[in-house]
Design a protein around this motif. Structure first.
Motif, short mmCIF file in Angstrom:
data_model
loop_
_atom_site.label_atom_id
_atom_site.label_comp_id
_atom_site.label_asym_id
_atom_site.label_seq_id
_atom_site.Cartn_x
_atom_site.Cartn_y
_atom_site.Cartn_z
N LYS A 64 0.83 -1.21 0.00
CA LYS A 64 0.00 0.00 0.00
C LYS A 64 0.86 1.26 0.00
CE LYS A 64 -3.84 2.10 2.59
NZ LYS A 64 -3.37 3.19 3.43
N ALA A 65 1.90 1.27 0.84
CA ALA A 65 2.79 2.44 0.91
C ALA A 65 3.49 2.68 -0.42
CB ALA A 65 3.81 2.25 2.03
N VAL A 66 3.96 1.62 -1.06
CA VAL A 66 4.64 1.75 -2.35
C VAL A 66 3.67 2.26 -3.42
CG1 VAL A 66 5.73 0.44 -4.22
CG2 VAL A 66 6.44 0.05 -1.86
N THR A 67 2.47 1.70 -3.45
CA THR A 67 1.48 2.09 -4.45
C THR A 67 1.10 3.56 -4.29
OG1 THR A 67 0.61 -0.16 -4.52
CG2 THR A 67 -0.80 1.58 -5.38
N GLU A 68 0.85 3.98 -3.05
CA GLU A 68 0.46 5.37 -2.83
C GLU A 68 1.59 6.33 -3.18
OE1 GLU A 68 -0.87 5.53 1.22
OE2 GLU A 68 -2.83 4.66 0.76
N GLN A 69 2.82 5.97 -2.81
CA GLN A 69 3.95 6.84 -3.14
C GLN A 69 4.20 6.88 -4.65
OE1 GLN A 69 5.85 8.89 -0.98
NE2 GLN A 69 6.42 9.67 -2.99
N ALA A 70 4.01 5.75 -5.32
CA ALA A 70 4.19 5.71 -6.77
C ALA A 70 3.21 6.63 -7.48
CB ALA A 70 4.05 4.29 -7.29
N GLY A 71 2.05 6.83 -6.88
CA GLY A 71 1.06 7.72 -7.47
C GLY A 71 1.39 9.19 -7.27
N ARG A 72 2.36 9.48 -6.39
CA ARG A 72 2.75 10.88 -6.16
C ARG A 72 4.05 11.20 -6.89
NH1 ARG A 72 0.78 9.41 -0.92
NH2 ARG A 72 2.86 8.93 -0.18
N ILE A 73 5.15 10.61 -6.46
CA ILE A 73 6.44 10.78 -7.14
C ILE A 73 7.34 9.62 -6.73
CG2 ILE A 73 7.43 12.23 -5.29
CD1 ILE A 73 8.90 13.78 -7.56
N LEU A 74 8.08 9.11 -7.71
CA LEU A 74 8.98 7.99 -7.44
C LEU A 74 10.34 8.45 -6.96
CD1 LEU A 74 8.33 5.78 -10.60
CD2 LEU A 74 7.39 5.45 -8.33
N HIS A 75 10.82 9.59 -7.49
CA HIS A 75 12.23 9.89 -7.34
C HIS A 75 12.51 11.36 -7.62
CE1 HIS A 75 16.57 9.70 -8.13
NE2 HIS A 75 16.33 10.31 -9.27
N SER A 76 13.47 11.92 -6.86
CA SER A 76 13.91 13.28 -7.18
C SER A 76 15.40 13.50 -6.95
CB SER A 76 13.12 14.31 -6.35
OG SER A 76 13.43 14.16 -4.96
N SER A 77 16.09 12.52 -6.36
CA SER A 77 17.50 12.57 -5.97
C SER A 77 17.66 13.34 -4.66
CB SER A 77 18.40 13.20 -7.05
OG SER A 77 18.50 14.61 -6.89
N THR A 78 18.88 13.33 -4.12
CA THR A 78 19.14 14.01 -2.84
C THR A 78 19.38 15.50 -3.01
OG1 THR A 78 21.48 13.41 -3.03
CG2 THR A 78 20.07 11.94 -1.73
N LEU A 79 19.23 16.02 -4.22
CA LEU A 79 19.39 17.46 -4.42
C LEU A 79 18.18 18.26 -3.95
CD1 LEU A 79 21.05 17.47 -7.96
CD2 LEU A 79 22.12 18.13 -5.80
N TYR A 80 17.11 17.55 -3.59
CA TYR A 80 15.89 18.20 -3.13
C TYR A 80 15.49 17.63 -1.78
CZ TYR A 80 15.84 19.23 -8.10
OH TYR A 80 16.20 19.62 -9.35
N LEU A 81 14.81 18.44 -0.98
CA LEU A 81 14.28 17.93 0.28
C LEU A 81 13.34 16.76 0.02
CD1 LEU A 81 13.57 21.25 2.22
CD2 LEU A 81 15.30 19.52 2.78
N ASN A 82 13.40 15.77 0.91
CA ASN A 82 12.70 14.51 0.69
C ASN A 82 12.12 14.08 2.03
OD1 ASN A 82 12.15 11.71 0.57
ND2 ASN A 82 13.70 11.38 -1.02
N ARG A 83 10.83 14.29 2.22
CA ARG A 83 10.20 14.02 3.51
C ARG A 83 10.29 12.55 3.94
NH1 ARG A 83 7.12 17.30 6.47
NH2 ARG A 83 6.95 18.72 4.69
N PRO A 84 9.97 11.58 3.07
CA PRO A 84 10.11 10.18 3.50
C PRO A 84 11.53 9.82 3.92
CG PRO A 84 8.79 10.31 1.50
CD PRO A 84 9.37 11.67 1.73
N MET A 85 12.55 10.40 3.25
CA MET A 85 13.93 10.11 3.60
C MET A 85 14.26 10.67 4.99
SD MET A 85 17.47 10.75 1.50
CE MET A 85 17.36 12.53 1.43
N VAL A 86 13.82 11.88 5.27
CA VAL A 86 14.07 12.47 6.58
C VAL A 86 13.33 11.68 7.66
CG1 VAL A 86 13.76 14.53 8.01
CG2 VAL A 86 14.53 14.77 5.63
N ASP A 87 12.10 11.29 7.37
CA ASP A 87 11.32 10.52 8.34
C ASP A 87 12.02 9.21 8.71
OD1 ASP A 87 9.31 12.44 8.37
OD2 ASP A 87 8.01 11.35 6.97
N LEU A 88 12.49 8.48 7.69
CA LEU A 88 13.14 7.20 7.97
C LEU A 88 14.49 7.40 8.62
CD1 LEU A 88 13.01 4.15 7.81
CD2 LEU A 88 13.91 4.26 5.47
#
Length: 428
Positions: A64-88
Protein backbone atom coordinates in the motif's frame (compact mmCIF):
# COMPACT_ATOMS: atom_id res chain seq x y z
CA UNK A 1 9.51 -22.04 -20.79
CA UNK A 2 12.03 -22.27 -17.95
CA UNK A 3 14.58 -23.93 -20.26
CA UNK A 4 14.18 -21.06 -22.72
CA UNK A 5 14.65 -18.47 -19.97
CA UNK A 6 17.77 -20.28 -18.70
CA UNK A 7 19.23 -20.32 -22.21
CA UNK A 8 18.52 -16.60 -22.60
CA UNK A 9 20.04 -15.93 -19.16
CA UNK A 10 23.24 -17.74 -20.10
CA UNK A 11 23.53 -15.99 -23.46
CA UNK A 12 23.29 -12.44 -22.13
CA UNK A 13 24.38 -12.42 -18.45
CA UNK A 14 27.85 -13.08 -16.94
CA UNK A 15 29.05 -16.65 -16.38
CA UNK A 16 29.95 -15.74 -12.78
CA UNK A 17 26.36 -14.76 -11.94
CA UNK A 18 25.54 -17.77 -9.77
CA UNK A 19 22.24 -19.66 -9.98
CA UNK A 20 20.96 -22.13 -7.41
CA UNK A 21 19.90 -25.67 -8.36
CA UNK A 22 20.69 -28.08 -11.19
CA UNK A 23 17.45 -26.85 -12.78
CA UNK A 24 17.25 -23.15 -11.82
CA UNK A 25 13.79 -21.90 -10.94
CA UNK A 26 11.97 -18.68 -11.76
CA UNK A 27 10.04 -17.28 -8.80
CA UNK A 28 6.94 -15.52 -10.11
CA UNK A 29 5.08 -14.41 -6.99
CA UNK A 30 4.91 -14.74 -3.22
CA UNK A 31 2.63 -14.30 -0.26
CA UNK A 32 3.52 -14.41 3.42
CA UNK A 33 6.28 -16.97 3.85
CA UNK A 34 5.58 -18.78 0.56
CA UNK A 35 6.62 -18.29 -3.07
CA UNK A 36 5.58 -19.92 -6.35
CA UNK A 37 7.65 -20.76 -9.40
CA UNK A 38 6.74 -20.48 -13.09
CA UNK A 39 5.55 -24.10 -13.14
CA UNK A 40 3.09 -23.46 -10.31
CA UNK A 41 5.10 -25.19 -7.57
CA UNK A 42 4.69 -23.70 -4.08
CA UNK A 43 7.63 -23.38 -1.68
CA UNK A 44 8.09 -22.41 1.93
CA UNK A 45 10.72 -19.68 1.71
CA UNK A 46 13.45 -19.95 4.33
CA UNK A 47 15.91 -17.64 2.55
CA UNK A 48 13.88 -14.54 1.65
CA UNK A 49 15.88 -13.45 -1.39
CA UNK A 50 19.11 -13.62 0.68
CA UNK A 51 17.62 -12.29 3.96
CA UNK A 52 15.98 -9.41 2.10
CA UNK A 53 12.26 -10.21 2.20
CA UNK A 54 12.55 -9.75 5.93
CA UNK A 55 8.93 -9.32 6.98
CA UNK A 56 6.75 -11.20 4.47
CA UNK A 57 6.11 -11.50 0.77
CA UNK A 58 3.41 -9.13 -0.53
CA UNK A 59 3.00 -7.52 2.90
CA UNK A 60 -0.15 -5.37 2.47
CA UNK A 61 1.21 -2.47 4.51
CA UNK A 62 4.33 -2.20 2.36
CA UNK A 63 2.47 -2.77 -0.90
CA UNK A 64 0.00 0.00 0.00
CA UNK A 65 2.79 2.44 0.91
CA UNK A 66 4.64 1.75 -2.35
CA UNK A 67 1.48 2.09 -4.45
CA UNK A 68 0.46 5.37 -2.83
CA UNK A 69 3.95 6.84 -3.14
CA UNK A 70 4.19 5.71 -6.77
CA UNK A 71 1.06 7.72 -7.47
CA UNK A 72 2.75 10.88 -6.16
CA UNK A 73 6.44 10.78 -7.14
CA UNK A 74 8.98 7.99 -7.44
CA UNK A 75 12.23 9.89 -7.34
CA UNK A 76 13.91 13.28 -7.18
CA UNK A 77 17.50 12.57 -5.97
CA UNK A 78 19.14 14.01 -2.84
CA UNK A 79 19.39 17.46 -4.42
CA UNK A 80 15.89 18.20 -3.13
CA UNK A 81 14.28 17.93 0.28
CA UNK A 82 12.70 14.51 0.69
CA UNK A 83 10.20 14.02 3.51
CA UNK A 84 10.11 10.18 3.50
CA UNK A 85 13.93 10.11 3.60
CA UNK A 86 14.07 12.47 6.58
CA UNK A 87 11.32 10.52 8.34
CA UNK A 88 13.14 7.20 7.97
CA UNK A 89 16.53 8.71 8.82
CA UNK A 90 15.13 10.06 12.08
CA UNK A 91 13.77 6.64 13.03
CA UNK A 92 17.00 4.82 12.17
CA UNK A 93 19.22 7.37 13.92
CA UNK A 94 17.26 6.88 17.13
CA UNK A 95 17.22 3.08 16.83
CA UNK A 96 20.95 2.86 16.05
CA UNK A 97 22.11 3.74 19.56
CA UNK A 98 24.86 5.92 18.07
CA UNK A 99 24.99 9.38 19.70
CA UNK A 100 24.53 12.46 17.50
CA UNK A 101 23.89 10.12 14.59
CA UNK A 102 23.70 11.02 10.92
CA UNK A 103 22.28 8.69 8.27
CA UNK A 104 23.25 8.38 4.61
CA UNK A 105 21.12 6.19 2.35
CA UNK A 106 22.48 4.03 -0.46
CA UNK A 107 20.96 1.40 -2.73
CA UNK A 108 22.70 -1.70 -1.32
CA UNK A 109 24.84 -3.13 1.44
CA UNK A 110 27.84 -3.08 -0.86
CA UNK A 111 27.45 0.65 -1.40
CA UNK A 112 26.85 1.19 2.31
CA UNK A 113 30.12 -0.54 3.19
CA UNK A 114 31.88 1.41 0.43
CA UNK A 115 30.66 4.63 2.03
CA UNK A 116 31.72 3.54 5.51
CA UNK A 117 35.22 2.78 4.20
CA UNK A 118 35.40 6.18 2.51
CA UNK A 119 34.39 7.89 5.75
CA UNK A 120 36.74 5.88 7.95
CA UNK A 121 39.81 6.28 5.74
CA UNK A 122 39.15 10.00 5.29
CA UNK A 123 38.50 10.62 8.98
CA UNK A 124 41.58 8.67 10.08
CA UNK A 125 43.79 9.57 7.08
CA UNK A 126 44.77 5.93 6.69
CA UNK A 127 43.98 3.35 4.03
CA UNK A 128 44.72 0.40 6.34
CA UNK A 129 41.61 -1.55 7.34
CA UNK A 130 41.19 -4.46 9.73
CA UNK A 131 38.69 -7.13 8.69
CA UNK A 132 37.73 -10.57 9.92
CA UNK A 133 38.75 -13.83 8.34
CA UNK A 134 35.80 -15.55 6.63
CA UNK A 135 34.04 -12.19 6.20
CA UNK A 136 31.98 -10.85 3.30
CA UNK A 137 31.20 -7.16 2.77
CA UNK A 138 30.04 -6.77 -0.83
CA UNK A 139 30.79 -6.90 -4.52
CA UNK A 140 32.47 -3.55 -5.27
CA UNK A 141 36.22 -3.09 -5.74
CA UNK A 142 36.80 -1.72 -2.23
CA UNK A 143 34.44 -4.12 -0.43
CA UNK A 144 35.94 -7.13 -2.21
CA UNK A 145 39.29 -5.83 -0.98
CA UNK A 146 38.22 -6.34 2.64
CA UNK A 147 36.36 -9.62 2.12
CA UNK A 148 38.07 -12.49 3.92
CA UNK A 149 36.29 -15.29 2.06
CA UNK A 150 38.21 -16.74 -0.90
CA UNK A 151 35.08 -17.91 -2.69
CA UNK A 152 33.78 -14.32 -2.95
CA UNK A 153 37.07 -12.50 -3.58
CA UNK A 154 37.86 -12.55 -7.33
CA UNK A 155 40.90 -10.24 -7.13
CA UNK A 156 43.71 -9.40 -4.72
CA UNK A 157 43.97 -5.88 -6.10
CA UNK A 158 42.59 -3.22 -3.77
CA UNK A 159 42.83 0.49 -2.91
CA UNK A 160 43.14 -0.59 0.73
CA UNK A 161 45.73 -2.40 2.82
CA UNK A 162 43.68 -5.06 4.56
CA UNK A 163 44.85 -7.02 7.60
CA UNK A 164 42.77 -9.97 8.73
CA UNK A 165 41.98 -10.68 12.36
CA UNK A 166 41.07 -13.95 14.11
CA UNK A 167 37.73 -14.45 15.81
CA UNK A 168 34.82 -14.55 13.37
CA UNK A 169 34.63 -18.36 13.39
CA UNK A 170 34.33 -20.02 16.80
CA UNK A 171 34.84 -23.68 15.87
CA UNK A 172 37.67 -23.52 13.33
CA UNK A 173 41.15 -22.05 13.32
CA UNK A 174 44.02 -22.03 15.81
CA UNK A 175 41.91 -21.05 18.82
CA UNK A 176 38.95 -23.39 18.24
CA UNK A 177 39.89 -25.73 21.07
CA UNK A 178 39.82 -23.00 23.75
CA UNK A 179 36.86 -22.22 25.98
CA UNK A 180 35.00 -18.96 25.28
CA UNK A 181 36.94 -16.89 27.80
CA UNK A 182 40.32 -18.05 26.55
CA UNK A 183 39.17 -17.79 22.92
CA UNK A 184 38.34 -14.09 23.40
CA UNK A 185 41.61 -13.50 25.25
CA UNK A 186 43.64 -15.18 22.49
CA UNK A 187 41.91 -13.15 19.76
CA UNK A 188 42.49 -9.91 21.67
CA UNK A 189 46.17 -10.79 22.13
CA UNK A 190 46.40 -11.52 18.41
CA UNK A 191 44.83 -8.13 17.63
CA UNK A 192 47.25 -6.32 19.93
CA UNK A 193 50.17 -8.11 18.34
CA UNK A 194 48.95 -7.22 14.85
CA UNK A 195 48.54 -3.55 15.78
CA UNK A 196 52.11 -3.52 17.03
CA UNK A 197 53.39 -4.40 13.55
CA UNK A 198 51.51 -1.93 11.39
CA UNK A 199 50.80 1.75 11.03
CA UNK A 200 47.58 2.83 12.78
CA UNK A 201 44.60 1.53 10.79
CA UNK A 202 41.44 3.45 9.97
CA UNK A 203 38.90 0.94 11.23
CA UNK A 204 37.87 -2.59 11.99
CA UNK A 205 34.85 -3.71 9.97
CA UNK A 206 33.07 -6.81 11.22
CA UNK A 207 29.78 -8.66 10.82
CA UNK A 208 28.45 -9.59 14.27
CA UNK A 209 27.33 -12.85 12.63
CA UNK A 210 29.07 -13.66 9.36
CA UNK A 211 26.41 -14.06 6.68
CA UNK A 212 27.95 -15.44 3.50
CA UNK A 213 30.53 -17.09 5.77
CA UNK A 214 27.85 -19.54 6.92
CA UNK A 215 26.26 -17.75 9.91
CA UNK A 216 29.36 -18.10 12.07
CA UNK A 217 30.02 -15.88 15.06
CA UNK A 218 32.43 -15.41 17.97
CA UNK A 219 31.46 -15.63 21.63
CA UNK A 220 29.41 -12.67 22.84
CA UNK A 221 31.68 -9.89 24.00
CA UNK A 222 34.55 -10.39 21.54
CA UNK A 223 33.89 -7.17 19.64
CA UNK A 224 33.45 -5.26 22.89
CA UNK A 225 36.90 -6.46 23.91
CA UNK A 226 38.24 -5.50 20.47
CA UNK A 227 36.58 -2.08 20.79
CA UNK A 228 38.45 -1.33 24.02
CA UNK A 229 41.78 -2.06 22.32
CA UNK A 230 40.84 -0.08 19.22
CA UNK A 231 39.45 2.90 21.16
CA UNK A 232 42.76 3.36 22.96
CA UNK A 233 44.38 3.85 19.55
CA UNK A 234 41.61 5.92 17.96
CA UNK A 235 40.69 3.13 15.52
CA UNK A 236 37.04 3.10 14.45
CA UNK A 237 34.68 0.14 14.73
CA UNK A 238 32.25 -0.44 11.84
CA UNK A 239 29.49 -2.98 12.49
CA UNK A 240 28.26 -4.49 9.23
CA UNK A 241 24.60 -5.09 10.09
CA UNK A 242 23.46 -5.79 6.54
CA UNK A 243 22.27 -9.28 7.53
CA UNK A 244 22.02 -9.06 11.33
CA UNK A 245 20.03 -5.84 11.73
CA UNK A 246 16.36 -5.14 12.52
CA UNK A 247 15.85 -7.89 15.11
CA UNK A 248 16.70 -10.96 13.05
CA UNK A 249 18.87 -12.42 15.83
CA UNK A 250 15.92 -12.28 18.22
CA UNK A 251 17.89 -11.41 21.32
CA UNK A 252 18.93 -8.00 20.00
CA UNK A 253 17.76 -5.41 17.49
CA UNK A 254 21.33 -5.03 16.20
CA UNK A 255 23.97 -7.73 16.18
CA UNK A 256 26.50 -5.40 17.84
CA UNK A 257 24.38 -5.37 20.99
CA UNK A 258 25.64 -8.86 21.85
CA UNK A 259 29.03 -7.13 22.21
CA UNK A 260 27.78 -3.90 23.68
CA UNK A 261 29.48 -3.40 27.01
CA UNK A 262 31.79 -0.78 25.47
CA UNK A 263 28.91 1.05 23.79
CA UNK A 264 27.74 1.28 20.20
CA UNK A 265 30.03 1.15 17.17
CA UNK A 266 31.33 4.33 15.58
CA UNK A 267 29.47 3.38 12.41
CA UNK A 268 26.98 0.75 11.39
CA UNK A 269 25.92 -0.23 7.90
CA UNK A 270 22.53 -1.65 6.97
CA UNK A 271 20.60 -2.88 3.92
CA UNK A 272 18.60 -5.94 2.83
CA UNK A 273 15.67 -6.43 5.21
CA UNK A 274 14.72 -2.81 5.90
CA UNK A 275 13.20 -2.49 2.41
CA UNK A 276 11.49 -5.91 2.47
CA UNK A 277 12.64 -6.31 -1.14
CA UNK A 278 13.05 -2.65 -2.11
CA UNK A 279 16.63 -1.52 -2.69
CA UNK A 280 17.74 0.30 0.47
CA UNK A 281 21.12 0.46 2.17
CA UNK A 282 22.80 2.98 4.37
CA UNK A 283 25.35 4.11 6.93
CA UNK A 284 24.82 5.52 10.41
CA UNK A 285 27.76 7.39 11.93
CA UNK A 286 28.55 9.99 14.54
CA UNK A 287 28.19 13.46 13.05
CA UNK A 288 31.91 14.24 13.26
CA UNK A 289 32.68 11.15 11.18
CA UNK A 290 29.83 11.51 8.70
CA UNK A 291 30.65 15.18 8.12
CA UNK A 292 34.40 14.70 7.61
CA UNK A 293 34.26 14.79 3.80
CA UNK A 294 35.40 18.10 2.34
CA UNK A 295 33.94 17.68 -1.15
CA UNK A 296 30.38 17.72 -2.45
CA UNK A 297 28.48 14.49 -2.80
CA UNK A 298 24.98 13.33 -3.64
CA UNK A 299 23.13 10.06 -4.16
CA UNK A 300 20.99 9.77 -7.26
CA UNK A 301 19.06 6.72 -6.13
CA UNK A 302 19.91 6.44 -2.42
CA UNK A 303 16.90 7.50 -0.36
CA UNK A 304 14.52 7.80 -3.28
CA UNK A 305 10.91 8.43 -2.22
CA UNK A 306 9.44 5.07 -3.15
CA UNK A 307 12.08 3.03 -1.33
CA UNK A 308 11.84 5.25 1.74
CA UNK A 309 8.05 4.82 1.82
CA UNK A 310 8.54 1.05 1.73
CA UNK A 311 11.19 1.20 4.45
CA UNK A 312 9.01 3.28 6.76
CA UNK A 313 6.00 0.99 6.33
CA UNK A 314 8.16 -2.11 6.84
CA UNK A 315 9.87 -0.72 9.94
CA UNK A 316 6.54 0.31 11.44
CA UNK A 317 5.13 -3.18 10.88
CA UNK A 318 8.23 -4.82 12.32
CA UNK A 319 8.09 -2.76 15.52
CA UNK A 320 4.31 -2.79 15.98
CA UNK A 321 4.15 -6.59 15.63
CA UNK A 322 7.29 -7.28 17.71
CA UNK A 323 8.92 -9.36 14.99
CA UNK A 324 12.16 -9.32 16.98
CA UNK A 325 10.33 -11.16 19.75
CA UNK A 326 8.84 -13.53 17.19
CA UNK A 327 12.32 -14.23 15.81
CA UNK A 328 13.49 -15.06 19.31
CA UNK A 329 10.53 -17.35 20.10
CA UNK A 330 10.00 -19.12 16.78
CA UNK A 331 13.71 -19.10 15.94
CA UNK A 332 14.49 -20.74 19.28
CA UNK A 333 12.02 -23.53 18.53
CA UNK A 334 13.35 -23.95 15.00
CA UNK A 335 17.01 -24.20 15.98
CA UNK A 336 16.26 -26.78 18.68
CA UNK A 337 14.18 -28.78 16.22
CA UNK A 338 17.02 -28.70 13.70
CA UNK A 339 19.61 -29.65 16.29
CA UNK A 340 17.53 -32.67 17.28
CA UNK A 341 17.22 -33.72 13.64
CA UNK A 342 20.91 -33.12 12.93
CA UNK A 343 21.97 -35.27 15.86
CA UNK A 344 20.88 -38.28 13.80
CA UNK A 345 22.88 -37.26 10.71
CA UNK A 346 26.66 -37.87 10.97
CA UNK A 347 27.38 -35.43 8.13
CA UNK A 348 26.19 -32.47 10.23
CA UNK A 349 29.20 -30.91 11.91
CA UNK A 350 27.38 -28.07 13.66
CA UNK A 351 24.01 -26.31 13.91
CA UNK A 352 24.55 -22.70 14.98
CA UNK A 353 22.93 -19.29 15.01
CA UNK A 354 20.37 -17.28 16.91
CA UNK A 355 16.89 -16.05 16.19
CA UNK A 356 15.92 -16.65 12.57
CA UNK A 357 19.53 -16.79 11.36
CA UNK A 358 20.61 -20.45 11.50
CA UNK A 359 23.54 -22.24 9.88
CA UNK A 360 23.98 -26.01 9.39
CA UNK A 361 27.54 -26.97 8.52
CA UNK A 362 28.19 -30.26 6.74
CA UNK A 363 31.43 -32.22 6.73
CA UNK A 364 32.68 -35.67 5.84
CA UNK A 365 31.42 -37.84 8.74
CA UNK A 366 33.98 -38.26 11.50
CA UNK A 367 36.17 -35.42 10.24
CA UNK A 368 36.27 -31.62 10.04
CA UNK A 369 36.66 -31.77 6.26
CA UNK A 370 34.07 -29.55 4.57
CA UNK A 371 31.60 -31.30 2.27
CA UNK A 372 30.19 -28.83 -0.28
CA UNK A 373 28.72 -31.68 -2.34
CA UNK A 374 26.58 -32.72 0.62
CA UNK A 375 25.40 -29.13 1.10
CA UNK A 376 24.37 -28.95 -2.57
CA UNK A 377 22.57 -32.28 -2.28
CA UNK A 378 20.59 -31.11 0.75
CA UNK A 379 19.74 -27.84 -1.03
CA UNK A 380 18.31 -29.85 -3.95
CA UNK A 381 16.45 -32.28 -1.70
CA UNK A 382 14.91 -29.45 0.30
CA UNK A 383 13.66 -27.85 -2.91
CA UNK A 384 12.07 -31.13 -4.00
CA UNK A 385 10.34 -31.20 -0.63
CA UNK A 386 9.01 -27.66 -1.09
CA UNK A 387 11.54 -25.63 0.91
CA UNK A 388 14.00 -22.96 -0.25
CA UNK A 389 17.17 -22.41 1.79
CA UNK A 390 20.61 -20.93 1.07
CA UNK A 391 24.27 -21.94 1.14
CA UNK A 392 27.43 -20.31 2.44
CA UNK A 393 30.58 -20.92 4.42
CA UNK A 394 34.24 -20.12 4.23
CA UNK A 395 35.25 -23.72 3.60
CA UNK A 396 34.00 -24.47 0.09
CA UNK A 397 30.36 -23.51 0.72
CA UNK A 398 29.58 -26.38 3.04
CA UNK A 399 27.01 -24.61 5.25
CA UNK A 400 23.26 -24.37 4.77
CA UNK A 401 21.74 -20.99 5.57
CA UNK A 402 18.26 -20.84 7.08
CA UNK A 403 16.77 -17.35 7.35
CA UNK A 404 12.98 -17.15 6.97
CA UNK A 405 10.95 -13.93 7.08
CA UNK A 406 10.61 -12.70 10.66
CA UNK A 407 6.82 -13.24 10.64
CA UNK A 408 7.33 -17.03 10.44
CA UNK A 409 4.82 -18.88 12.61
CA UNK A 410 5.28 -22.06 14.63
CA UNK A 411 3.40 -24.30 12.18
CA UNK A 412 5.57 -23.09 9.29
CA UNK A 413 8.71 -23.57 11.35
CA UNK A 414 7.69 -27.16 12.08
CA UNK A 415 6.85 -27.78 8.43
CA UNK A 416 10.18 -26.40 7.25
CA UNK A 417 12.13 -28.31 9.88
CA UNK A 418 10.45 -31.57 8.83
CA UNK A 419 11.33 -30.99 5.17
CA UNK A 420 14.90 -30.11 6.08
CA UNK A 421 15.19 -33.17 8.32
CA UNK A 422 14.15 -35.39 5.41
CA UNK A 423 16.61 -33.59 3.13
CA UNK A 424 19.45 -34.14 5.61
CA UNK A 425 18.59 -37.81 6.01
CA UNK A 426 18.54 -38.24 2.23
CA UNK A 427 22.33 -37.73 1.99
CA UNK A 428 23.17 -40.63 4.32
Amino acid sequence: MNDDLLSRHRSVLPDWLALYYDEPLEITHGEGRHVWDSRGNRYLDFFGGILTTMTAHALPEVTKAVTEQAGRILHSSTLYLNRPMVDLAERIATLSGIPDARVFFTTSGTEANDTALLLATTYRRSNTVLAMRNSYHGRSFSSVGITGNRGWSPTSLSPLQTLYVHGGVRTRGPFAGLDDYDFVAACVDDLKDLLGHTRPPAALIAEPIQGVGGFTSPPDGLYAAFREVLHERGVLWIADEVQTGWGRTGEHFWGWQAHGRSGPPDMLTFAKGIGNGMSIGGVVARAEIMNCLDANSISTFGGTQITMAAGLANLNYLLEHDLQGNARRVGGLLIERLRAAAAQVPAVREVRGRGLMIGIELSTPGTDEADPAAASAVLEAARRGGLLIGKGGGHDTSALRVAPPLSLNVAEAEEGAAILEDALRSIQ
